[in-house]
Design a protein around this motif. Structure first.
Motif, PDB file in Angstrom:
ATOM      1  N   ASN A  29      20.014 -16.865   8.645  1.00  0.00           N
ATOM      2  CA  ASN A  29      18.935 -17.543   7.949  1.00  0.00           C
ATOM      3  C   ASN A  29      17.766 -16.587   7.724  1.00  0.00           C
ATOM      4  O   ASN A  29      17.275 -15.970   8.668  1.00  0.00           O
ATOM      5  CB  ASN A  29      18.461 -18.757   8.760  1.00  0.00           C
ATOM      6  CG  ASN A  29      17.704 -19.750   7.919  1.00  0.00           C
ATOM      7  OD1 ASN A  29      16.645 -19.460   7.383  1.00  0.00           O
ATOM      8  ND2 ASN A  29      18.272 -20.950   7.785  1.00  0.00           N
ATOM      9  N   GLY A  30      17.338 -16.481   6.482  1.00  0.00           N
ATOM     10  CA  GLY A  30      16.184 -15.658   6.135  1.00  0.00           C
ATOM     11  C   GLY A  30      14.926 -16.499   6.119  1.00  0.00           C
ATOM     12  O   GLY A  30      14.257 -16.603   5.087  1.00  0.00           O
ATOM     13  N   PHE A  31      14.590 -17.095   7.233  1.00  0.00           N
ATOM     14  CA  PHE A  31      13.463 -18.023   7.334  1.00  0.00           C
ATOM     15  C   PHE A  31      12.136 -17.270   7.257  1.00  0.00           C
ATOM     16  O   PHE A  31      11.952 -16.265   7.938  1.00  0.00           O
ATOM     17  CB  PHE A  31      13.566 -18.793   8.652  1.00  0.00           C
ATOM     18  CG  PHE A  31      12.489 -19.820   8.861  1.00  0.00           C
ATOM     19  CD1 PHE A  31      12.521 -21.011   8.167  1.00  0.00           C
ATOM     20  CD2 PHE A  31      11.460 -19.595   9.756  1.00  0.00           C
ATOM     21  CE1 PHE A  31      11.544 -21.972   8.359  1.00  0.00           C
ATOM     22  CE2 PHE A  31      10.476 -20.543   9.953  1.00  0.00           C
ATOM     23  CZ  PHE A  31      10.522 -21.739   9.257  1.00  0.00           C
ATOM     24  N   TYR A  32      11.222 -17.763   6.427  1.00  0.00           N
ATOM     25  CA  TYR A  32       9.913 -17.125   6.275  1.00  0.00           C
ATOM     26  C   TYR A  32       8.852 -17.912   7.037  1.00  0.00           C
ATOM     27  O   TYR A  32       8.732 -19.132   6.887  1.00  0.00           O
ATOM     28  CB  TYR A  32       9.513 -17.040   4.801  1.00  0.00           C
ATOM     29  CG  TYR A  32       8.094 -16.545   4.605  1.00  0.00           C
ATOM     30  CD1 TYR A  32       7.824 -15.173   4.601  1.00  0.00           C
ATOM     31  CD2 TYR A  32       7.033 -17.429   4.463  1.00  0.00           C
ATOM     32  CE1 TYR A  32       6.526 -14.710   4.456  1.00  0.00           C
ATOM     33  CE2 TYR A  32       5.735 -16.972   4.308  1.00  0.00           C
ATOM     34  CZ  TYR A  32       5.489 -15.608   4.314  1.00  0.00           C
ATOM     35  OH  TYR A  32       4.203 -15.153   4.171  1.00  0.00           O
ATOM     36  N   GLY A  54      19.748 -24.829   5.143  1.00  0.00           N
ATOM     37  CA  GLY A  54      20.984 -24.057   5.109  1.00  0.00           C
ATOM     38  C   GLY A  54      21.008 -23.030   3.999  1.00  0.00           C
ATOM     39  O   GLY A  54      19.980 -22.687   3.403  1.00  0.00           O
ATOM     40  N   SER A  55      22.196 -22.517   3.739  1.00  0.00           N
ATOM     41  CA  SER A  55      22.423 -21.615   2.619  1.00  0.00           C
ATOM     42  C   SER A  55      21.548 -20.367   2.668  1.00  0.00           C
ATOM     43  O   SER A  55      21.100 -19.861   1.648  1.00  0.00           O
ATOM     44  CB  SER A  55      22.215 -22.355   1.293  1.00  0.00           C
ATOM     45  OG  SER A  55      22.891 -21.710   0.238  1.00  0.00           O
ATOM     46  N   TYR A  56      21.258 -19.893   3.875  1.00  0.00           N
ATOM     47  CA  TYR A  56      20.524 -18.663   4.158  1.00  0.00           C
ATOM     48  C   TYR A  56      19.015 -18.777   3.979  1.00  0.00           C
ATOM     49  O   TYR A  56      18.253 -18.288   4.803  1.00  0.00           O
ATOM     50  CB  TYR A  56      21.041 -17.464   3.342  1.00  0.00           C
ATOM     51  CG  TYR A  56      20.414 -16.150   3.758  1.00  0.00           C
ATOM     52  CD1 TYR A  56      20.827 -15.519   4.922  1.00  0.00           C
ATOM     53  CD2 TYR A  56      19.399 -15.566   3.013  1.00  0.00           C
ATOM     54  CE1 TYR A  56      20.237 -14.330   5.335  1.00  0.00           C
ATOM     55  CE2 TYR A  56      18.815 -14.391   3.419  1.00  0.00           C
ATOM     56  CZ  TYR A  56      19.229 -13.766   4.574  1.00  0.00           C
ATOM     57  OH  TYR A  56      18.634 -12.599   4.978  1.00  0.00           O
ATOM     58  N   ASP A  57      18.548 -19.395   2.892  1.00  0.00           N
ATOM     59  CA  ASP A  57      17.109 -19.520   2.700  1.00  0.00           C
ATOM     60  C   ASP A  57      16.797 -20.797   1.924  1.00  0.00           C
ATOM     61  O   ASP A  57      17.673 -21.416   1.321  1.00  0.00           O
ATOM     62  CB  ASP A  57      16.504 -18.294   2.003  1.00  0.00           C
ATOM     63  CG  ASP A  57      17.269 -17.864   0.774  1.00  0.00           C
ATOM     64  OD1 ASP A  57      17.771 -18.745   0.044  1.00  0.00           O
ATOM     65  OD2 ASP A  57      17.366 -16.650   0.526  1.00  0.00           O
ATOM     66  N   TRP A  58      15.520 -21.179   1.971  1.00  0.00           N
ATOM     67  CA  TRP A  58      15.101 -22.474   1.441  1.00  0.00           C
ATOM     68  C   TRP A  58      15.459 -22.629  -0.030  1.00  0.00           C
ATOM     69  O   TRP A  58      16.044 -23.634  -0.440  1.00  0.00           O
ATOM     70  CB  TRP A  58      13.587 -22.627   1.638  1.00  0.00           C
ATOM     71  CG  TRP A  58      13.050 -23.990   1.359  1.00  0.00           C
ATOM     72  CD1 TRP A  58      12.971 -25.042   2.230  1.00  0.00           C
ATOM     73  CD2 TRP A  58      12.494 -24.458   0.116  1.00  0.00           C
ATOM     74  NE1 TRP A  58      12.407 -26.131   1.626  1.00  0.00           N
ATOM     75  CE2 TRP A  58      12.096 -25.804   0.324  1.00  0.00           C
ATOM     76  CE3 TRP A  58      12.295 -23.883  -1.129  1.00  0.00           C
ATOM     77  CZ2 TRP A  58      11.522 -26.578  -0.686  1.00  0.00           C
ATOM     78  CZ3 TRP A  58      11.718 -24.644  -2.137  1.00  0.00           C
ATOM     79  CH2 TRP A  58      11.344 -25.975  -1.913  1.00  0.00           C
ATOM     80  N   HIS A  59      15.108 -21.644  -0.837  1.00  0.00           N
ATOM     81  CA  HIS A  59      15.326 -21.807  -2.273  1.00  0.00           C
ATOM     82  C   HIS A  59      16.811 -21.860  -2.622  1.00  0.00           C
ATOM     83  O   HIS A  59      17.203 -22.601  -3.518  1.00  0.00           O
ATOM     84  CB  HIS A  59      14.609 -20.714  -3.080  1.00  0.00           C
ATOM     85  CG  HIS A  59      14.920 -19.324  -2.660  1.00  0.00           C
ATOM     86  ND1 HIS A  59      14.094 -18.584  -1.854  1.00  0.00           N
ATOM     87  CD2 HIS A  59      15.987 -18.512  -2.938  1.00  0.00           C
ATOM     88  CE1 HIS A  59      14.612 -17.386  -1.665  1.00  0.00           C
ATOM     89  NE2 HIS A  59      15.761 -17.323  -2.299  1.00  0.00           N
ATOM     90  N   MET A 336      26.396 -12.839   1.310  1.00  0.00           N
ATOM     91  CA  MET A 336      25.178 -12.438   0.620  1.00  0.00           C
ATOM     92  C   MET A 336      25.244 -12.748  -0.881  1.00  0.00           C
ATOM     93  O   MET A 336      24.219 -12.787  -1.561  1.00  0.00           O
ATOM     94  CB  MET A 336      24.901 -10.949   0.841  1.00  0.00           C
ATOM     95  CG  MET A 336      24.386 -10.612   2.217  1.00  0.00           C
ATOM     96  SD  MET A 336      22.740 -11.342   2.567  1.00  0.00           S
ATOM     97  CE  MET A 336      23.170 -12.775   3.534  1.00  0.00           C
ATOM     98  N   VAL A 337      26.450 -12.968  -1.388  1.00  0.00           N
ATOM     99  CA  VAL A 337      26.645 -13.405  -2.768  1.00  0.00           C
ATOM    100  C   VAL A 337      26.894 -14.912  -2.819  1.00  0.00           C
ATOM    101  O   VAL A 337      26.305 -15.643  -3.616  1.00  0.00           O
ATOM    102  CB  VAL A 337      27.831 -12.660  -3.412  1.00  0.00           C
ATOM    103  CG1 VAL A 337      28.070 -13.152  -4.838  1.00  0.00           C
ATOM    104  CG2 VAL A 337      27.608 -11.167  -3.399  1.00  0.00           C
ATOM    105  N   GLU A 338      27.740 -15.382  -1.914  1.00  0.00           N
ATOM    106  CA  GLU A 338      28.244 -16.745  -2.019  1.00  0.00           C
ATOM    107  C   GLU A 338      27.210 -17.801  -1.650  1.00  0.00           C
ATOM    108  O   GLU A 338      27.377 -18.975  -1.982  1.00  0.00           O
ATOM    109  CB  GLU A 338      29.495 -16.909  -1.153  1.00  0.00           C
ATOM    110  CG  GLU A 338      30.335 -18.105  -1.540  1.00  0.00           C
ATOM    111  CD  GLU A 338      31.646 -18.167  -0.787  1.00  0.00           C
ATOM    112  OE1 GLU A 338      32.709 -18.008  -1.428  1.00  0.00           O
ATOM    113  OE2 GLU A 338      31.626 -18.394   0.443  1.00  0.00           O
TER     114      GLU A 338
END
Length: 350
Positions: A29-32, A54-59, A336-338
């Motif tokens: 997760n790339g949480f800011y 989910g999905s690594y980051d919010w956007h 990182m793509v999916e």
């Protein structure tokens, strides 16, 4: 020309599966979070943003929810519709979405400007479209619940846009999240919905900002594209936005001044597909998105030009070339793509 509808039908189920899996995957997760002091330590992503964690980051998570609603509206018979509906019904909990709205107006709200804001309003617009399309059915009733639950989020993001845009003296023109044109383009459909309902604040703010920033642009330096981390073409997303705002009477002439070389497939960089050397590198992997978003923009530009305009065939050919480069990587590539590319595939195909 490919049959875009056939490509959607062939891939819709796989795209839906990717989205369902992504929105429930909390890590990596790339949480800011910008810490204001030693005690300002956030909880787990799902504690802070209980819907879009989910999905690594919010956007990207917002994009995956948009994708599922879009597929219900455009390819329902080709996706596991019952599972998609159940997933969205669970996700669009009113209390959880109220917490999302509170986060947007909190001290870290600018982290989503304008990219995440724009995609969130695209999601709201898509749900509104589903309400109209499925009226009188069980799906329509579910969509009405989702629309009501998303209302507070739509309101706070609309307020964020209308407070920010009059202060934004200059646009951001590079090809990642802060790009101004793409952020406005994503917000515009919801702005038009609000205007039709009697609230024109957002559409007026978008139109004023876009015209101030872009209406006078000429001879754009598209030969400098792409950068190594781009997933958007600054030139093409600006053209796509202006096509929507200027309409068929003004857009062709504006485009002639902005990108005068299209008829000669110039600059060549704008027509040449991007090379992706490492899909596991999250920044380099952005270039798969560049190919997909360029394909979408070229389709939109072609559709915005009058029949018989020589640029239509050229733009459509560029769309095909970029789509052929991007679509094989939507499913089954590195995470990182999916975790995000399927949204751009659905944007392109629909």
């Amino acid at each position: 020309m490919p049959d875009w509808n056939e490509l959607l039908e062939q891939n819709a189920a796989a795209y839906a599966r990717v989205a369902i899996d992504n929105i429930g995957r909390e890590f990596p997760n790339g949480f800011y979070h910008a810490m204001s002091g030693p005690d300002d330590v956030p909880g787990l992503p799902r504690d802070v943003t209980p819907v879009f964690y989910g999905s690594y980051d919010w956007h990207s998570c917002v994009e995956m929810h948009w994708l599922l609603v879009r597929l219900l509206r455009t390819a329902r018979e080709f996706v596991p519709a019952d599972e998609v509906e159940a997933t969205l019904d669970r996700q669009f909990d009113p209390g959880a979405l109220a917490a999302e709205a509170a986060t947007i107006v909190g001290p870290h709200s600018r982290a989503g400007r304008p990219y995440g804001w724009g995609w969130a309003l695209m999601l709201v617009h898509e749900v509104s479209g589903l309400v109209a399309q499925a009226a009188g059915t069980d799906l329509g009733a579910a969509a009405e619940r989702w629309q009501a639950a998303l209302g507070p989020l739509a309101d706070v993001i609309t307020n964020c846009y209308t407070e920010w845009l009059p202060k934004a003296t200059y646009p951001v023109r590079y090809g990642v999240h802060l790009n101004s044109a793409f952020g406005l383009s994503r917000a515009l459909p919801h702005a038009l919905d609000r205007s039709a309902a009697g609230d024109d604040r957002l559409v007026v703010a978008i139109d004023a900002a876009a015209r101030a920033w872009f209406a006078g642009d000429r001879d754009y330096a598209a030969s400098w594209e792409p950068s190594d981390v781009d997933f958007l073409s600054p030139a093409l997303v600006e053209a796509e936005l202006m096509a929507a705002l200027l309409g068929p009477e003004q857009f062709p002439d504006w485009l002639s001044g902005f990108l005068p070389g299209i008829g000669d497939r110039s600059p060549a960089n704008l027509f040449r597909v991007a090379i992706v050397s490492d899909s596991s590198d999250g920044q380099i992997a952005h270039l798969h998105g560049l190919n997909a978003s360029r394909a979408w923009c070229w389709r939109r530009i072609a559709a915005s030009l009058p029949p018989g305009d020589d640029r239509v065939e050229i733009a459509n050919a560029a769309a095909v070339e970029h789509a052929e480069a991007a679509l094989p990587h939507v499913v089954g590539d590195h995470y990182m793509v999916e975790h995000w590319l399927a949204a751009y595939a659905v944007l392109l195909l629909t």
